[in-house]
Design a protein around this motif. Structure first.
Motif, PDB file in Angstrom:
ATOM      1  N   LEU A 100       0.832  -1.203   0.000  1.00 55.70           N
ATOM      2  CA  LEU A 100       0.000   0.000   0.000  1.00 55.70           C
ATOM      3  C   LEU A 100       0.866   1.253   0.000  1.00 55.70           C
ATOM      4  O   LEU A 100       0.585   2.223  -0.712  1.00 55.70           O
ATOM      5  N   GLY A 101       1.946   1.234   0.789  1.00 55.27           N
ATOM      6  CA  GLY A 101       2.847   2.381   0.829  1.00 55.27           C
ATOM      7  C   GLY A 101       3.493   2.652  -0.518  1.00 55.27           C
ATOM      8  O   GLY A 101       3.637   3.813  -0.930  1.00 55.27           O
ATOM      9  N   GLU A 102       3.878   1.594  -1.222  1.00 57.87           N
ATOM     10  CA  GLU A 102       4.481   1.775  -2.543  1.00 57.87           C
ATOM     11  C   GLU A 102       3.474   2.368  -3.524  1.00 57.87           C
ATOM     12  O   GLU A 102       3.834   3.190  -4.371  1.00 57.87           O
ATOM     13  N   ARG A 103       2.217   1.956  -3.409  1.00 54.18           N
ATOM     14  CA  ARG A 103       1.192   2.529  -4.288  1.00 54.18           C
ATOM     15  C   ARG A 103       1.002   4.014  -4.009  1.00 54.18           C
ATOM     16  O   ARG A 103       0.815   4.812  -4.937  1.00 54.18           O
ATOM     17  N   GLU A 108       2.021   9.655  -5.853  1.00 53.56           N
ATOM     18  CA  GLU A 108       2.620  10.976  -5.663  1.00 53.56           C
ATOM     19  C   GLU A 108       3.674  11.257  -6.734  1.00 53.56           C
ATOM     20  O   GLU A 108       3.778  12.380  -7.243  1.00 53.56           O
ATOM     21  N   LEU A 109       4.452  10.240  -7.088  1.00 51.51           N
ATOM     22  CA  LEU A 109       5.483  10.421  -8.106  1.00 51.51           C
ATOM     23  C   LEU A 109       4.877  10.639  -9.490  1.00 51.51           C
ATOM     24  O   LEU A 109       5.446  11.372 -10.309  1.00 51.51           O
ATOM     25  N   ASN A 221      13.613  18.553  -7.177  1.00 51.84           N
ATOM     26  CA  ASN A 221      12.970  19.190  -6.017  1.00 51.84           C
ATOM     27  C   ASN A 221      11.901  18.311  -5.376  1.00 51.84           C
ATOM     28  O   ASN A 221      10.807  18.775  -5.039  1.00 51.84           O
ATOM     29  N   LEU A 222      12.234  17.034  -5.202  1.00 50.74           N
ATOM     30  CA  LEU A 222      11.311  16.119  -4.540  1.00 50.74           C
ATOM     31  C   LEU A 222      11.679  15.896  -3.077  1.00 50.74           C
ATOM     32  O   LEU A 222      11.093  15.042  -2.407  1.00 50.74           O
ATOM     33  N   TYR A 245      12.155   6.209 -13.365  1.00 47.90           N
ATOM     34  CA  TYR A 245      11.627   7.565 -13.506  1.00 47.90           C
ATOM     35  C   TYR A 245      12.576   8.468 -14.287  1.00 47.90           C
ATOM     36  O   TYR A 245      12.140   9.460 -14.864  1.00 47.90           O
ATOM     37  N   THR A 246      13.862   8.133 -14.331  1.00 47.90           N
ATOM     38  CA  THR A 246      14.771   8.858 -15.216  1.00 47.90           C
ATOM     39  C   THR A 246      14.379   8.623 -16.669  1.00 47.90           C
ATOM     40  O   THR A 246      14.282   9.567 -17.471  1.00 47.90           O
TER      41      THR A 246
END
Length: 276
Positions: A100-103, A108-109, A221-222, A245-246
């Protein structure tokens, strides 16, 4: 005191009639000489159960009779000390919390990624052709497809160095090995970042992203490595996410550049003046 109640009926697409009503918390005092008759007490109890007036289905008309019968309210400050302890999830529930935390981090990402892509636009659209942009995009998307085919457990176990070599190094070699005309296009192309308020050469930005992968979260800026905690379970973005994400950021920025319409000289001059 009085108030107005109304609202909007979505089915009709029209506002509801405005009506006067007693404001919530209104108090009325009635005195009864002698003991309260049983018949009156029963009627008052029925009013408390059923309410009074119109639109009771909307929450109106609730009444309370003799709700507070004490002459005064008092309170006592407790002197008991309670031990505060963070609620920890049982070990059997921790994998679910981690998933759940990864989701949550992913969600957010995704928002941050879209914002950073749309914040960039080519400052000199005529400097680079779509054929070169699409060539670079194809290479990035091919590496991304290979990465996404990895089993989740295997991907999560990769170190940043192990993930960088197969998925980012080929793209870096492509950028460095471009023939002179293509390399000059990439060198001339500059994009404007509305978040940072500055222009950057596309070639320099690509090389920075491909060689300084570990700085992605900071440069964008994350606030460092994305992480959160659920029930004592700490969830942190694994190194493979830096590579993923890169690639997605590069692909998105190049796609945004390809969609940028070519400007006339007059439009280009106006764009430069607005940025200056």
């Amino acid at each position: 005191s009085l108030t107005l109640i109304g609202g909007f009926n979505r089915a009709w697409g029209l506002p509801l009639p405005q009506r006067h009503a007693l404001a919530p918390g209104s108090v009325f005092v009635f005195e009864v000489a002698g003991p309260l008759p049983a018949t009156l007490a029963a009627k008052l109890a029925a009013l408390e159960d059923a309410g009074i007036g119109e639109q009771r289905g909307d929450g109106c008309g609730r009444v309370a009779v003799n709700w507070q019968q004490r002459p005064a309210l008092t309170y006592t400050v407790s002197t008991l000390a309670y031990a505060t302890q963070e609620a920890l999830l049982p070990e059997a529930d921790q994998p679910l919390a981690r998933s759940l935390g990864e989701r949550i981090l992913r969600a957010e990402l995704e928002i941050a990624l879209a914002e950073r892509i749309h914040a960039r636009s080519l400052a000199n659209r005529e400097a680079i052709r779509n054929s070169l942009l699409n060539r670079l995009r194809s290479a990035a998307r091919a590496r991304l497809a290979e990465l996404q085919q990895l089993p989740p457990a295997e991907a999560a176990a990769l170190t940043l160095a192990d993930a960088t070599k197969p998925f980012l190094q080929p793209l870096h070699e492509l950028v460095d090995g471009l023939e002179r005309p293509a390399a000059e296009q990439l060198q001339r192309a500059r994009f404007w970042s509305s978040r940072k308020g500055e222009q950057t050469r596309l070639s320099a930005w690509l090389r920075t992203r491909l060689t300084q992968v570990d700085q992605l979260w900071v440069d964008e800026n994350l606030g460092g490595t994305p992480m959160l905690e659920l029930g004592g379970v700490k969830v942190t973005a694994p190194p493979i996410w830096l590579v993923e994400y890169t690639l997605r950021l590069i692909d998105g920025v190049l796609a945004q550049a390809a969609r940028t319409p070519r400007q006339t000289p007059a439009q280009d001059q106006t764009h430069k003046q607005a940025q200056g």
